[in-house]
Design a protein around this motif. Structure first.
Motif, PDB file in Angstrom:
ATOM      1  N   ALA A   1       0.830  -1.210   0.000  1.00 28.55           N
ATOM      2  CA  ALA A   1       0.000   0.000   0.000  1.00 28.55           C
ATOM      3  C   ALA A   1       0.861   1.255   0.000  1.00 28.55           C
ATOM      4  O   ALA A   1       0.570   2.231  -0.713  1.00 28.55           O
ATOM      5  N   LYS A   2       1.933   1.223   0.790  1.00 27.71           N
ATOM      6  CA  LYS A   2       2.844   2.374   0.807  1.00 27.71           C
ATOM      7  C   LYS A   2       3.469   2.589  -0.576  1.00 27.71           C
ATOM      8  O   LYS A   2       3.599   3.729  -1.043  1.00 27.71           O
ATOM      9  N   ALA A   3       3.873   1.469  -1.197  1.00 30.12           N
ATOM     10  CA  ALA A   3       4.491   1.581  -2.528  1.00 30.12           C
ATOM     11  C   ALA A   3       3.491   2.127  -3.553  1.00 30.12           C
ATOM     12  O   ALA A   3       3.834   2.982  -4.383  1.00 30.12           O
ATOM     13  N   GLU A   4       2.245   1.638  -3.478  1.00 27.41           N
ATOM     14  CA  GLU A   4       1.234   2.138  -4.414  1.00 27.41           C
ATOM     15  C   GLU A   4       0.939   3.614  -4.173  1.00 27.41           C
ATOM     16  O   GLU A   4       0.772   4.393  -5.125  1.00 27.41           O
ATOM     17  N   ALA A   5       0.881   3.998  -2.883  1.00 26.16           N
ATOM     18  CA  ALA A   5       0.637   5.410  -2.577  1.00 26.16           C
ATOM     19  C   ALA A   5       1.765   6.289  -3.104  1.00 26.16           C
ATOM     20  O   ALA A   5       1.537   7.361  -3.693  1.00 26.16           O
ATOM     21  N   GLU A   6       3.007   5.809  -2.921  1.00 29.84           N
ATOM     22  CA  GLU A   6       4.147   6.574  -3.414  1.00 29.84           C
ATOM     23  C   GLU A   6       4.123   6.645  -4.940  1.00 29.84           C
ATOM     24  O   GLU A   6       4.425   7.681  -5.543  1.00 29.84           O
ATOM     25  N   SER A   7       3.725   5.491  -5.573  1.00 33.02           N
ATOM     26  CA  SER A   7       3.634   5.486  -7.030  1.00 33.02           C
ATOM     27  C   SER A   7       2.582   6.471  -7.524  1.00 33.02           C
ATOM     28  O   SER A   7       2.807   7.216  -8.486  1.00 33.02           O
ATOM     29  N   LYS A   8       1.422   6.467  -6.843  1.00 35.87           N
ATOM     30  CA  LYS A   8       0.373   7.414  -7.236  1.00 35.87           C
ATOM     31  C   LYS A   8       0.812   8.857  -7.030  1.00 35.87           C
ATOM     32  O   LYS A   8       0.519   9.740  -7.856  1.00 35.87           O
ATOM     33  N   ARG A   9       1.534   9.086  -5.939  1.00 29.31           N
ATOM     34  CA  ARG A   9       2.008  10.456  -5.674  1.00 29.31           C
ATOM     35  C   ARG A   9       2.965  10.912  -6.767  1.00 29.31           C
ATOM     36  O   ARG A   9       2.843  12.017  -7.308  1.00 29.31           O
ATOM     37  N   LEU A  10       3.913  10.034  -7.106  1.00 27.74           N
ATOM     38  CA  LEU A  10       4.864  10.378  -8.156  1.00 27.74           C
ATOM     39  C   LEU A  10       4.165  10.513  -9.511  1.00 27.74           C
ATOM     40  O   LEU A  10       4.518  11.382 -10.316  1.00 27.74           O
ATOM     41  N   GLN A  11       3.178   9.621  -9.760  1.00 27.95           N
ATOM     42  CA  GLN A  11       2.430   9.714 -11.014  1.00 27.95           C
ATOM     43  C   GLN A  11       1.668  11.030 -11.097  1.00 27.95           C
ATOM     44  O   GLN A  11       1.632  11.682 -12.153  1.00 27.95           O
ATOM     45  N   GLY A  12       1.065  11.411  -9.967  1.00 30.47           N
ATOM     46  CA  GLY A  12       0.349  12.692  -9.935  1.00 30.47           C
ATOM     47  C   GLY A  12       1.275  13.862 -10.178  1.00 30.47           C
ATOM     48  O   GLY A  12       0.940  14.809 -10.909  1.00 30.47           O
ATOM     49  N   MET A  13       2.460  13.800  -9.553  1.00 30.14           N
ATOM     50  CA  MET A  13       3.446  14.859  -9.778  1.00 30.14           C
ATOM     51  C   MET A  13       3.842  14.910 -11.254  1.00 30.14           C
ATOM     52  O   MET A  13       3.990  15.990 -11.844  1.00 30.14           O
ATOM     53  N   GLY A  14       3.996  13.712 -11.871  1.00 29.46           N
ATOM     54  CA  GLY A  14       4.371  13.678 -13.280  1.00 29.46           C
ATOM     55  C   GLY A  14       3.282  14.268 -14.173  1.00 29.46           C
ATOM     56  O   GLY A  14       3.571  15.038 -15.099  1.00 29.46           O
TER      57      GLY A  14
END
Length: 310
Positions: A202-215
């Motif tokens: 879940a932490k990894a997915e949240a971080e991925s979503k955060r980075l994806q959103g930033m992108g």
């Protein structure tokens, strides 16, 4: 004739003298009796006794000996159990007389004391405590034996409880309990591991979503900046913002169509999603062509002006 009589006499004398000589081995004591009465104790080395008068009554070993005693008794929680008690003892060198003449069967005497102590101590304990406190049982046995056997010339070196064997059904039940406990612990560890994996995922997915959103935000920011620059360029050549926006939209539309067409394996077909879509697209295309012509004419005038000035 007389000389022949001396031969058996000499032989008898020699045999008699030799019979009075004997050897005592290391860690051994020999008891000598004279006409059936105890006379002395002889230790290792060559020794002498009076032939036909004195005799060797016994040879007593001075090495440490071990006696294993198996006792069956019942614990406080009514479980029958067998204990193996190993007793290490030795004859005291200075009390060889007592060890031989005072006690005829030392093994039976020691066994009796071991039985008495174990059957007095174990019934006070539960089965689990017997395993935990086996050293206490051994100490109690040694203390009792030491006091009792010292008067008989024996020194108790050490006592050990070397084996504890409960009833077969009790052992089977204990094994089932231990297996269940271990399965419970294993299940807890597996649950903790699974929970950790879920949390980390879940932490990894949240971080991925955060980075994806930033992108995506950065991408949209750059697109907006590019659109802004495009509108500024078109405004400079006399195209207003509305016309510039329409031109940019149509250009992006055709760029999209071109990128889709470059895919050889694509099965995508774009169709208008409303009855007015066709006419709207045509109007946009006419407007874009008009804007392109205006840009071209403006650029030609600019080049001509620069050529005349030069």
């Amino acid at each position: 004739m007389g000389s022949f009589l001396w031969i058996p006499i000499a032989f008898f004398v020699i045999v008699t003298i030799l019979s009075g000589v004997f050897i005592v081995k290391q860690q051994t004591a020999v008891l000598i009796e004279t006409f059936g009465k105890f006379t002395s104790v002889r230790h290792s080395g060559i020794q002498f006794k009076i032939p036909f008068v004195q005799r060797i009554s016994a040879r007593v070993g001075l090495k440490i000996q071990q006696l294993d005693v198996i006792i069956e008794t019942k614990t406080l929680d009514d479980v029958f159990v067998k204990l193996k008690v190993s007793v290490q003892y030795v004859v005291i060198k200075e009390k060889v007389y007592d060890a031989f003449y005072k006690l005829e069967y030392p093994h039976e005497q020691i066994t009796s004391y071991v039985f008495d102590v174990v059957r007095a101590e174990v019934p006070k304990m539960k089965l689990d405590d017997v395993f935990v406190k086996k050293d206490d049982i051994a100490i109690a046995v040694k203390s009792e034996l030491q006091d009792a056997m010292l008067d008989y010339g024996y020194d108790i070196i050490k006592t050990l409880v070397t084996d504890i064997d409960p009833d077969a059904q009790v052992k089977e039940a204990m094994n089932r309990i231990n297996a269940s406990e271990r399965e419970k612990i294993a299940a807890q560890f597996e649950g903790d591991a699974a929970r950790i994996l879920i949390v980390e995922k879940a932490k990894a997915e949240a971080e991925s979503k955060r980075l994806q959103g930033m992108g995506i935000a950065d991408q949209r920011r750059e697109i907006a900046r590019g659109l802004e620059e495009s509108v500024e360029v078109l405004n400079k050549v006399g195209i207003n913002s509305q016309e510039a926006s329409a031109l940019i939209v149509v250009t992006q539309h055709y760029d999209t169509l071109q990128s889709i067409g470059e895919e050889t394996n694509t099965n995508l077909i774009l169709l208008p999603n409303s009855p007015q879509a066709g006419s709207d697209m045509l109007n946009n295309m006419v407007a874009s062509f008009t804007a392109s012509n205006m840009i071209g004419e403006s650029m030609k005038k600019t080049h001509k002006k620069k050529d005349s000035e030069s």
